[in-house]
Scaffold this motif. Structure first.
Motif: not given
Lengths: 422, 307
Positions: A368-381
């Motif tokens: 839906l939107i552009d999610v900041p990269q750090w959030q994506i990385i945290i989510s993956i971790l």
């Protein structure tokens, strides 16, 4: 963890699942369902455009008749002769008589509607629309422009205005919609991503539960059939669980990849023509991220489902024991649906990086939107960490669970199992 | 020579002591019986031997080395509660079980076909397990147990559910395997069966070994004060006689236990004097069943929870 024994289990699991009837049927049905979902907006729009009408336009005198005939004649369906427009000249009493006379035709929708232009309308643009279904925006919208055009022209004619002024006055206000994103060009917003976002969370939800139940059933079956002890004389419980879960997760991944193909084709080819309004702003990296995220999530949840399966020795008990896991899937699912309206709300933000929830909410948000990269990385971790923790925990319950039969254990007993030295 | 040594094995589940200081040895080329009631600790002991459970203390040595996951490859285990994947075909099932034991390829395929031939199941290769009769499922389970050519076989009531012809077939195969030097363990609660098949036995009760040794030695040892006899007439006058310790009625035969072995002739005289018609009087015989009842029977009552 990866040894020959585990691989034997994995191979059997793959063969068993991939060749099962349920798997094949589901794999084929879901893309069909997706195509329907994707094609529906397109189809609905074409249906709308094709809808024909039969309109009577009544004016008090014939000053505007010619202009109206020309303008309305420009409408596609009128041009093609699908829709008909009749022009009459009547006053208010005549109009009332006409409607009385033709009441049956109007109710039967043989006459879609009657548009009445009182004399005063050349001053105030106030028209009347009589119809069985006056809120049919579709017919209304298409006619409105034509009437506006004629009345505007008529009003300004002879008023010493330039052609440009008249042209400006004729034009309606129009909103072009744009989506603001950080790293790319400003691009036109589309409804397509919403549909995709919904589709992705639905598939995640569906597949987690579908594969999970399948694994849980097969654990219960092994326990119920007493086959587990035969197998445990050859492999240890960790190998058995790992082989089973990874085998099923690969099956799930394969299925999801098959399900993604229509989407991949949509992005990379022009086989499907989408109306501009529904154009997709996603690329292959999103699909790859989605599949990776799905695989991690699947292993996590399959671990949980296998654990529940190992605790109970029949399907019914197991079904009633899965509610905690269902909560872990359903709550994020509803959050993911809720953020469709406002992807930036704080619940969505927390859920997108919270163990378990992240698996479903983050992909919905990214679409839906552009999610900041750090959030994506945290989510993956967070997801990977959750996966390993669950796997360890599940293994401890599983090794005790699969060998315990008889009465249904209490949750407190299950917690004790964690401390058993097996 | 001892193939397998079980040394001071202990295992508890919470407050329940399932196996308590169990020790026994199994010699080459023998049939060993682990006998005991349901819940006595047989399964737990076997599971520890199979490395399914880790013992709390004690160890299991196979040719002097502790058992590990590789040991599992050398074992064929037919548990009391068996099962197969219902939807797999016969051949797939056999190959799968060999595969988990690390055996695959054409040799195993060939050997699977040979066994199927031997058990008269060659035409059912592609049949699903669920479509086989229970007896045939048992046979498949047995083939799956021995297909990978194990050095060590653990069988729990292998004959249950088999018709007489297949029972003979199975017995013959077991004897073949024994003669090839394979070690065979039976775990059973059926004493008659253990008596017929086993050379050595260990009797387990409430997690403890209460009897252990060569079956013939044990019989001699326990038979001394025992008489097994068939008769007609009323022997109730024996009750309360000071030379008698106990009388057990086994249906066909009656077992009498004396307080002292020297009283045998006195007993016989007593019976003859009372004009009891004696059909059989065996003064040096005791069945395993009698030994079991003797050792465990008095303590009967509390069944141990199966964990």
């Amino acid at each position: 963890m990866f040894n020959q024994r585990m691989l034997s289990i994995l191979k059997r699991e793959l063969k068993d699942k991939i060749l099962s009837r349920t798997f094949i049927i589901m794999t084929l049905l879901v893309p069909l369902f997706m195509v329907i979902i994707l094609a529906l907006p397109t189809y609905l729009m074409t249906v709308d455009k094709d809808e024909s009408f039969n309109i009577t336009v009544i004016t008090e005198d014939n000053t505007l008749t010619d202009q109206l005939k020309t303008e309305i004649g420009k409408i596609e369906s009128v041009k093609q002769g699908l829709s008909k427009v009749e022009f009459l000249i009547k006053d208010e009493t005549g109009l009332n008589d006409y409607i009385k006379e033709n009441k049956k035709k109007i109710l039967d929708e043989k006459i879609t509607g009657v548009v009445y232009l009182p004399k005063k309308s050349t001053e105030d643009k106030l028209l009347r629309f009589y119809s069985k279904n006056p809120n049919n925006k579709n017919v209304f919208n298409r006619l409105r422009d034509s009437f506006n055009q004629v009345l505007t022209d008529n009003y300004f004619t002879g008023k010493k205005l330039s052609e440009d002024d008249i042209k400006y006055a004729r034009t309606n206000v129009y909103f072009d919609t744009f989506r603001i994103s950080k790293d790319e060009m400003i691009k036109a917003e589309s409804k397509g991503n919403r549909i995709i976002s919904f589709l992705l969370i639905f598939l995640l939800y569906f597949s987690l539960i579908f594969m999970g139940t399948m694994v849980m059933r097969s654990v219960v079956e092994e326990k119920n059939n007493r086959i587990v002890e035969v197998i445990l004389s050859s492999v240890n419980s960790q190998d058995l669980m790992t082989g089973k879960i990874i085998g099923s997760a690969i099956t799930g991944l394969l299925q999801m990849t098959i399900w993604m193909t229509p989407l991949i084709l949509l992005i990379s080819t022009s086989i499907f023509m989408m109306p501009e309004e529904f154009a997709l702003q996603i690329d292959l990296s999103l699909i790859l991220y989605f599949l990776f995220n799905f695989f991690v999530g699947l292993i996590t949840f399959l671990g949980l489902f296998a654990t529940v399966g190992s605790i109970f020795d029949n399907d019914q008990d197991a079904q009633s024991g899965i509610w905690p896991i269902m909560m872990l899937i359903m709550i994020p699912f509803f959050i993911a649906i809720a953020i469709q309206q406002n992807p930036n709300n704080s619940v969505g933000l927390i859920a997108s990086m919270f163990p378990f929830a992240s698996i479903i909410v983050m992909p919905a948000k990214i679409t839906l939107i552009d999610v900041p990269q750090w959030q994506i990385i945290i989510s993956i971790l967070v997801n990977i960490f959750t996966m390993f923790s669950i796997f360890t925990l599940a293994g401890k319950v599983y090794r005790v669970g699969i060998l315990s039969t008889g009465k249904k254990p209490k949750w407190s007993e299950v917690i004790k199992w964690l401390r058993y030295k097996y | 020579m001892n193939v397998l040594e079980v040394k001071r094995l202990c295992k508890s589940f919470g407050p329940i002591k399932a196996v308590d200081d169990v020790t026994f040895n199994i010699t080459e080329g023998s049939v060993f019986g682990l006998i005991g009631r349901n819940g006595a600790g047989k399964t737990t002991t076997l599971r520890m031997m199979m490395n399914i459970y880790t013992p709390d203390s004690g160890e299991i040595l196979f040719y002097g080395k502790p058992v590990d996951n590789d040991f599992k490859k050398k074992v064929g285990y037919l548990p009391e509660e068996r099962g197969l994947y219902k939807k797999m075909t016969v051949l797939d099932t056999l190959l799968f079980f060999a595969d988990v034991k690390g055996k695959s390829g054409n040799d195993i395929k060939k050997s699977a076909n040979e066994y199927l031939e031997k058990f008269d199941l060659a035409d059912r290769k592609t049949t699903k397990i669920q479509d086989l009769s229970k007896g045939n499922q048992q046979k498949i389970q047995f083939i799956a147990t021995i297909l990978h050519d194990p050095e060590f076989l653990v069988l729990d009531e292998p004959f249950s559910g088999l018709d007489p012809i297949n029972t003979d077939l199975l017995r013959q195969i077991i004897i073949e395997l024994r003669d090839k030097g394979k070690v065979i363990i039976f775990s059973t609660h059926l004493m008659d069966f253990a008596e017929k098949m086993c050379d050595y036995i260990s009797m387990i009760e409430h997690g403890k070994i209460i009897l252990d040794g060569k079956l013939s030695d044990l019989k001699t040892k326990y038979a001394k004060r025992n008489i097994s006899m068939n008769y007609s007439g009323d022997i109730s006058f024996l009750k309360g006689n000071p030379i008698i310790e106990s009388i057990e009625d086994f249906g066909n035969t009656t077992g009498i236990r004396l307080k002292d072995a020297s009283q045998i002739q006195n007993l016989l005289k007593l019976l003859v004097d009372k004009k009891i018609d004696i059909k059989k009087f065996d003064a040096n015989d005791i069945s395993l069943h009698e030994i079991f009842v003797l050792l465990a029977g008095n303590k009967a009552g509390k069944e141990v929870q199966n964990v």
